[in-house]
Design a protein around this motif. Structure first.
Motif, PDB file in Angstrom:
ATOM      1  N   ASN A   1      14.747  -5.489  10.542  1.00 35.53           N
ATOM      2  CA  ASN A   1      14.363  -6.834  10.019  1.00 35.53           C
ATOM      3  C   ASN A   1      12.699  -7.196   9.838  1.00 35.53           C
ATOM      4  O   ASN A   1      12.671  -7.907   8.645  1.00 35.53           O
ATOM      5  CB  ASN A   1      15.017  -7.760  11.061  1.00 35.53           C
ATOM      6  CG  ASN A   1      15.133  -9.147  10.333  1.00 35.53           C
ATOM      7  OD1 ASN A   1      15.622  -9.560   9.289  1.00 35.53           O
ATOM      8  ND2 ASN A   1      14.906 -10.250  10.918  1.00 35.53           N
ATOM      9  N   THR A   2      11.784  -6.764  10.701  1.00 36.22           N
ATOM     10  CA  THR A   2      10.597  -6.874  10.406  1.00 36.22           C
ATOM     11  C   THR A   2      10.275  -6.154   9.273  1.00 36.22           C
ATOM     12  O   THR A   2       9.449  -6.581   8.674  1.00 36.22           O
ATOM     13  CB  THR A   2       9.833  -6.263  11.836  1.00 36.22           C
ATOM     14  OG1 THR A   2      10.272  -6.835  12.792  1.00 36.22           O
ATOM     15  CG2 THR A   2       8.351  -6.653  11.668  1.00 36.22           C
ATOM     16  N   ILE A   3      10.761  -5.085   8.989  1.00 32.06           N
ATOM     17  CA  ILE A   3      10.117  -3.910   7.840  1.00 32.06           C
ATOM     18  C   ILE A   3      10.912  -4.764   6.443  1.00 32.06           C
ATOM     19  O   ILE A   3       9.961  -4.947   5.580  1.00 32.06           O
ATOM     20  CB  ILE A   3      10.772  -2.715   7.896  1.00 32.06           C
ATOM     21  CG1 ILE A   3      10.152  -1.853   9.237  1.00 32.06           C
ATOM     22  CG2 ILE A   3      10.621  -1.965   6.521  1.00 32.06           C
ATOM     23  CD1 ILE A   3      10.824  -0.659   9.307  1.00 32.06           C
TER      24      ILE A   3
ATOM     25  N   PHE B   1       6.271   2.935   0.897  1.00 33.00           N
ATOM     26  CA  PHE B   1       6.998   2.196   1.915  1.00 33.00           C
ATOM     27  C   PHE B   1       7.446   2.994   2.951  1.00 33.00           C
ATOM     28  O   PHE B   1       7.276   2.791   4.076  1.00 33.00           O
ATOM     29  CB  PHE B   1       8.235   1.465   1.122  1.00 33.00           C
ATOM     30  CG  PHE B   1       7.683   0.275   0.150  1.00 33.00           C
ATOM     31  CD1 PHE B   1       7.264  -0.920   1.200  1.00 33.00           C
ATOM     32  CD2 PHE B   1       7.401   0.110  -0.716  1.00 33.00           C
ATOM     33  CE1 PHE B   1       6.804  -1.898   0.317  1.00 33.00           C
ATOM     34  CE2 PHE B   1       6.970  -0.655  -1.774  1.00 33.00           C
ATOM     35  CZ  PHE B   1       6.586  -2.035  -1.117  1.00 33.00           C
ATOM     36  N   MET B   2       8.168   4.257   2.663  1.00 39.10           N
ATOM     37  CA  MET B   2       8.609   5.051   3.770  1.00 39.10           C
ATOM     38  C   MET B   2       7.460   5.554   4.563  1.00 39.10           C
ATOM     39  O   MET B   2       7.697   5.739   5.748  1.00 39.10           O
ATOM     40  CB  MET B   2       9.544   6.127   3.165  1.00 39.10           C
ATOM     41  CG  MET B   2      11.046   5.587   2.545  1.00 39.10           C
ATOM     42  SD  MET B   2      11.829   7.100   1.722  1.00 39.10           S
ATOM     43  CE  MET B   2      12.318   7.858   3.326  1.00 39.10           C
ATOM     44  N   THR B   3       6.616   5.897   4.133  1.00 41.18           N
ATOM     45  CA  THR B   3       5.493   6.373   4.857  1.00 41.18           C
ATOM     46  C   THR B   3       4.555   5.471   5.619  1.00 41.18           C
ATOM     47  O   THR B   3       4.452   5.653   6.738  1.00 41.18           O
ATOM     48  CB  THR B   3       4.441   7.109   3.953  1.00 41.18           C
ATOM     49  OG1 THR B   3       5.002   7.750   2.602  1.00 41.18           O
ATOM     50  CG2 THR B   3       3.266   8.095   4.543  1.00 41.18           C
ATOM     51  N   GLU B   4       4.727   4.283   5.009  1.00 37.04           N
ATOM     52  CA  GLU B   4       4.179   3.253   5.672  1.00 37.04           C
ATOM     53  C   GLU B   4       5.169   2.893   7.079  1.00 37.04           C
ATOM     54  O   GLU B   4       4.549   2.744   8.388  1.00 37.04           O
ATOM     55  CB  GLU B   4       4.390   1.987   4.780  1.00 37.04           C
ATOM     56  CG  GLU B   4       2.991   1.405   4.625  1.00 37.04           C
ATOM     57  CD  GLU B   4       3.353   0.118   3.741  1.00 37.04           C
ATOM     58  OE1 GLU B   4       3.526   0.357   2.481  1.00 37.04           O
ATOM     59  OE2 GLU B   4       3.113  -0.933   4.248  1.00 37.04           O
ATOM     60  N   GLY B   5       6.425   2.855   6.743  1.00 38.90           N
ATOM     61  CA  GLY B   5       7.418   2.637   8.040  1.00 38.90           C
ATOM     62  C   GLY B   5       7.234   3.796   8.998  1.00 38.90           C
ATOM     63  O   GLY B   5       7.337   3.504  10.376  1.00 38.90           O
ATOM     64  N   MET B   6       7.005   4.822   8.303  1.00 35.10           N
ATOM     65  CA  MET B   6       6.940   6.276   9.464  1.00 35.10           C
ATOM     66  C   MET B   6       5.652   5.972  10.135  1.00 35.10           C
ATOM     67  O   MET B   6       5.759   6.189  11.608  1.00 35.10           O
ATOM     68  CB  MET B   6       6.918   7.421   8.485  1.00 35.10           C
ATOM     69  CG  MET B   6       6.836   8.713   9.498  1.00 35.10           C
ATOM     70  SD  MET B   6       6.844   9.954   8.451  1.00 35.10           S
ATOM     71  CE  MET B   6       4.923   9.974   8.277  1.00 35.10           C
ATOM     72  N   ILE B   7       4.640   5.661   9.800  1.00 29.79           N
ATOM     73  CA  ILE B   7       3.321   5.322  10.470  1.00 29.79           C
ATOM     74  C   ILE B   7       3.347   4.070  11.672  1.00 29.79           C
ATOM     75  O   ILE B   7       3.015   4.369  12.452  1.00 29.79           O
ATOM     76  CB  ILE B   7       2.151   5.137   9.324  1.00 29.79           C
ATOM     77  CG1 ILE B   7       1.882   6.324   8.935  1.00 29.79           C
ATOM     78  CG2 ILE B   7       0.862   4.698  10.101  1.00 29.79           C
ATOM     79  CD1 ILE B   7       0.861   6.403   7.682  1.00 29.79           C
TER      80      ILE B   7
ATOM     81  N   VAL C   1      13.630   5.234  12.802  1.00 31.52           N
ATOM     82  CA  VAL C   1      13.976   4.023  12.469  1.00 31.52           C
ATOM     83  C   VAL C   1      12.934   3.289  11.486  1.00 31.52           C
ATOM     84  O   VAL C   1      13.417   2.788  10.720  1.00 31.52           O
ATOM     85  CB  VAL C   1      14.095   3.086  13.656  1.00 31.52           C
ATOM     86  CG1 VAL C   1      14.100   1.532  13.266  1.00 31.52           C
ATOM     87  CG2 VAL C   1      15.132   3.580  14.684  1.00 31.52           C
ATOM     88  N   GLY C   2      11.785   3.688  11.858  1.00 32.20           N
ATOM     89  CA  GLY C   2      10.515   3.214  10.692  1.00 32.20           C
ATOM     90  C   GLY C   2      10.753   3.771   9.386  1.00 32.20           C
ATOM     91  O   GLY C   2      10.657   3.015   8.295  1.00 32.20           O
ATOM     92  N   THR C   3      11.122   4.927   9.163  1.00 29.96           N
ATOM     93  CA  THR C   3      11.164   5.828   7.890  1.00 29.96           C
ATOM     94  C   THR C   3      12.540   5.265   7.266  1.00 29.96           C
ATOM     95  O   THR C   3      12.494   4.683   6.063  1.00 29.96           O
ATOM     96  CB  THR C   3      11.186   7.215   8.189  1.00 29.96           C
ATOM     97  OG1 THR C   3      10.011   7.528   8.956  1.00 29.96           O
ATOM     98  CG2 THR C   3      10.873   7.931   6.700  1.00 29.96           C
ATOM     99  N   LEU C   4      13.476   5.336   8.034  1.00 28.46           N
ATOM    100  CA  LEU C   4      14.840   5.058   7.227  1.00 28.46           C
ATOM    101  C   LEU C   4      15.158   3.423   7.386  1.00 28.46           C
ATOM    102  O   LEU C   4      15.584   3.119   6.153  1.00 28.46           O
ATOM    103  CB  LEU C   4      15.932   5.667   8.067  1.00 28.46           C
ATOM    104  CG  LEU C   4      15.829   6.995   8.221  1.00 28.46           C
ATOM    105  CD1 LEU C   4      17.040   7.502   9.284  1.00 28.46           C
ATOM    106  CD2 LEU C   4      16.316   7.954   7.145  1.00 28.46           C
ATOM    107  N   GLY C   5      14.616   2.820   8.071  1.00 30.42           N
ATOM    108  CA  GLY C   5      14.597   1.372   7.971  1.00 30.42           C
ATOM    109  C   GLY C   5      13.742   1.028   6.739  1.00 30.42           C
ATOM    110  O   GLY C   5      14.321   0.138   6.049  1.00 30.42           O
TER     111      GLY C   5
ATOM    112  N   ILE D   1      16.157   1.818   3.640  1.00 27.51           N
ATOM    113  CA  ILE D   1      17.140   0.915   3.593  1.00 27.51           C
ATOM    114  C   ILE D   1      16.745  -0.483   3.010  1.00 27.51           C
ATOM    115  O   ILE D   1      17.196  -1.030   2.093  1.00 27.51           O
ATOM    116  CB  ILE D   1      17.630   0.758   4.843  1.00 27.51           C
ATOM    117  CG1 ILE D   1      18.418   2.128   5.142  1.00 27.51           C
ATOM    118  CG2 ILE D   1      19.036  -0.282   4.669  1.00 27.51           C
ATOM    119  CD1 ILE D   1      18.974   2.230   6.617  1.00 27.51           C
ATOM    120  N   ALA D   2      15.543  -1.027   3.739  1.00 31.47           N
ATOM    121  CA  ALA D   2      15.081  -2.195   3.367  1.00 31.47           C
ATOM    122  C   ALA D   2      14.950  -2.290   1.897  1.00 31.47           C
ATOM    123  O   ALA D   2      14.927  -3.568   1.317  1.00 31.47           O
ATOM    124  CB  ALA D   2      14.023  -2.671   4.211  1.00 31.47           C
TER     125      ALA D   2
END
Lengths: 297, 242
Positions: A188-190, A218-224, A282-286, A289-290
C-alpha cells in the motif's frame, strides 16, 4: 530495446532522492513490519531450541536385577546397540555408580533403608532420538531376562511436547499473519508512492516507453527500500536476540524457559536472512504489482 | 497517412463518442479537428494514440492497422506520433532540456544523439536560453513550446495536438500555431483538435468538423463556421471522406 543499466541507476537514485519523504515512509514501514515478523520467527526458533534442550535431557533407563548375570547385562547391551531410534552408544552404570546416585538423590532415606551397593540395581541408560521413541524401548526390554523395569519420564515428555508444539504453532501463525499484514502495508505504501507519480508514468507511456522501461526503475526503487528496511529489521531482530540471551542467562536463571531458548548468533542469521529476503521480494514485487494498473493506458 | 473507415466508438455502451466516421488524412497535411465540447475530438485523438480501441471500423496509421496492433507494439507506434496537450504534461521535476531529452532516452537514443538533437529542437522552438529552467519557472506559452519540442524531437510522422492553445492568450496562441505550421512544413502530418475560432479562421487549413460524434464537414482551407468555401462532403473536391 534493452533498458540501459545506467538509465535505471540514474532514475532510481534521482527518484529516491526526489521522493525522499515517501522513501523514508516505505523504509520505515518495511522495518517496523518485518521486525515484528522477525521477532515472531525468532521466538519460534527459540521454542524449537528449547524443545531440543529438553529432548537431550530425556533418558530411558533399563534397570537390571542386582543379581543379573554378566551375560544377561551384555545381551541387553548388544540389543540396545542395534536400535536405530536411540543415540549410540548407550551407557552402562554399575552398582557403585547407581548406589552413589541413589544416595545423592534420596539422601538419608536410602542409607537408612539398609540397601548396599551390591543390592542396588545396575542400569543401561539411553537417549532416544525422539522422546516418543522411549515407548518402543520400554516395550522391547520390559520382561527380558535380568531386567527389573524400564523407565522414562513419559508423562513429562508428553506435556513438554504439547507446550512446545502449541508455542511453535502460535509463533508460526503470528509470524504468517504479521507477514501478510506487513506485505499489504508495504504494498500500500509503494502504491501510494507510485500513485503520486502516475502523471510521470502517463507521460512516459505517451512518449513511447515500453512497460519494462517504466517498470524497472520503480522495481529497483522498491528493492532498495525493501533492502534498507529489512536491514534495519534484521538488526532489530539481532538486538532482540542479544537481549533475550542476556535475560536467559543460565548462571543467574538456571533451567528457566529463556535459558533453554538461548541460541547462538549463527542461528539468528537464518531468521535475519529470511527477513531480508522477504523485504527485498516484497519491495521489488510490490512495486511491480503496484505499477501494473498505471501501465494499462 | 491516417485512415478512419466507418469508425464507431461508444462509452459504457450508451454514450456515442464517434459514429461511423470515415476520413483520410494524407502525409504532410495540416488538419483542424473542430466541434463543440463532447463532439468526439478527444476520442479521435485517443484512438490515434491507441489509448482507445473502436467498437467498429478500422484505423490505419502509416499503413499499419492499429486496431489489431498487439499491446506490446503500442509503445513503438507512439514513437511515430508526437503529442501535445492543453495541460502540457511536462515532468515538473525535470528541466526543459531533461523533459525534451526524456523522449529520446525512452526510445534508447545514445547519449551523443541526445546532446546534439535536444539543443537543435530547443533552438527551433526558441527556448535555447531556458534549457536549465524547470517548467514551473516558464510561462504557459513557453511550457507549450517545450511540450511541442518534446513531441517533435523524435521527428515523428504525425503530430497530434489536443487543444494546444486552450490555456494561452491569443498572441501566444498564434505563436504556437506558427510553430506547428513550421513543423508541418518539414513534412510532418499535423492534426490539431481545437475550438479556437480565431486561429482556425486565420490559418485557413483543412477543417474536419464533428458534431455529437458524426463527421458533418470536411473542408479544404476552411473556417470555423460554415462559409461558402469548398467542402469535400458537398463537393468531393479533395482528400478525406470515403
Amino acid at each position: 530495446m534493452p533498458v540501459s543499466a545506467q538509465y535505471v541507476a540514474r532514475e532510481t537514485a534521482s527518484n529516491l532522492w526526489r521522493n525522499r519523504l515517501m522513501t523514508v515512509a516505505a523504509v520505515m514501514t518495511v522495518a517496523v513490519s518485518l521486525s515484528l515478523v522477525g521477532a515472531a520467527l525468532l521466538l519460534k526458533q527459540g521454542a524449537a531450541q528449547a524443545e531440543g534442550e529438553w529432548q537431550r535431557g530425556t533418558q530411558v533407563v533399563v534397570w537390571m536385577q542386582p543379581t543379573a548375570s554378566s551375560a544377561e547385562v551384555r545381551a541387553i547391551g548388544t540389543q540396545l546397540k542395534t536400535l536405530s531410534y536411540v543415540d549410540q552408544p548407550c551407557v552402562y552404570r554399575n552398582h557403585a555408580f547407581d548406589y552413589a546416585e541413589a544416595k545423592r538423590l534420596l539422601g538419608q532415606v536410602y542409607i537408612e533403608a539398609g540397601v548396599t551397593a551390591a543390592q542396588t540395581p545396575t542400569s543401561w541408560r539411553c537417549i532416544p532420538v525422539h522422546p516418543q521413541d522411549a515407548t518402543a524401548v520400554i516395550a522391547k526390554f520390559s520382561g527380558q531376562p535380568g531386567v527389573i523395569q524400564v523407565t522414562a519420564p513419559l508423562q513429562q515428555i508428553r506435556s513438554e511436547e504439547n507446550v512446545i508444539n502449541i508455542l511453535q504453532i502460535v509463533f508460526v501463525v503470528v509470524a504468517v499473519v504479521l507477514l501478510i499484514s506487513a506485505s499489504v502495508l508495504i504494498l500500500n505504501t509503494i502504491r501510494m508512492a507510485i500513485f503520486a507519480r502516475r502523471r510521470e508514468v502517463s507521460v512516459m507511456k505517451l512518449v513511447g516507453a515500453t512497460n519494462w522501461f517504466i517498470r524497472l526503475p520503480f522495481m529497483t526503487e522498491g528493492m532498495i527500500q525493501g533492502l534498507i528496511g529489512s536491514g534495519v529489521a534484521a538488526t532489530l531482530v539481532y538486538v532482540l536476540h542479544v537481549l533475550l540471551n542476556n535475560a536467559g542467562n543460565p548462571v543467574s536463571h538456571p533451567g528457566s524457559l529463556l535459558a533453554q531458548m538461548r541460541m547462538s548468533g549463527w542461528a539468528v542469521f537464518g531468521t535475519d536472512a529470511v527477513v531480508v529476503l522477504v523485504g527485498v521480494c516484497v519491495g521489488t514485487l510490490g512495486s511491480a504489482i503496484a505499477i501494473r494498473r498505471f501501465l494499462d493506458v | 497517412m491516417i485512415t478512419f473507415e466507418n469508425v464507431t466508438k461508444t462509452y459504457k455502451h450508451t454514450t456515442v463518442a464517434l459514429r461511423d466516421v470515415s476520413l483520410d488524412i494524407d502525409k504532410g497535411e495540416f488538419v483542424f479537428l473542430i466541434g463543440a465540447s463532447g463532439s468526439g475530438k478527444t476520442t479521435f485523438i485517443r484512438l490515434l494514440l491507441r489509448e482507445e480501441i473502436p467498437d467498429k471500423g478500422k484505423i490505419w496509421e502509416a499503413g499499419r492497422d492499429i486496431v489489431h496492433l498487439p499491446k506490446w507494439r503500442v509503445p513503438y507506434l507512439r514513437r511515430n506520433i508526437g503529442c501535445v496537450f492543453q495541460d502540457f504534461r511536462l515532468l515538473p521535476n525535470k528541466t526543459v532540456f531533461e523533459n525534451v531529452a526524456f523522449a529520446l532516452e525512452v526510445i534508447g537514443r545514445p547519449h551523443h544523439v541526445v546532446q546534439t538533437q535536444v539543443p537543435q529542437i530547443l533552438d527551433l522552438v526558441g527556448l535555447a536560453k531556458k534549457r536549465d529552467s524547470l517548467p514551473g519557472e516558464l510561462s504557459g506559452g513557453e511550457q507549450q513550446r517545450v511540450a511541442i519540442a518534446r513531441a517533435f524531437v523524435n521527428r515523428p510522422l504525425i503530430l497530434l495536438a489536443d487543444e494546444p492553445t486552450g490555456n494561452l492568450d491569443p498572441a501566444t496562441s498564434q505563436g504556437i500555431m506558427q510553430l506547428l505550421d513550421r513543423i508541418n512544413r518539414t513534412g510532418t502530418t499535423v492534426v490539431v483538435a481545437t475550438h479556437d475560432e480565431v486561429l482556425v479562421n486565420w490559418m485557413r487549413r483543412r477543417v474536419v468538423e464533428l458534431d455529437h460524434g458524426t463527421l458533418v464537414r470536411d473542408q479544404a482551407r476552411g473556417v470555423y463556421g460554415i462559409d461558402s468555401g469548398p467542402s469535400d462532403i458537398e463537393d468531393g473536391v479533395e482528400g478525406g471522406v470515403a
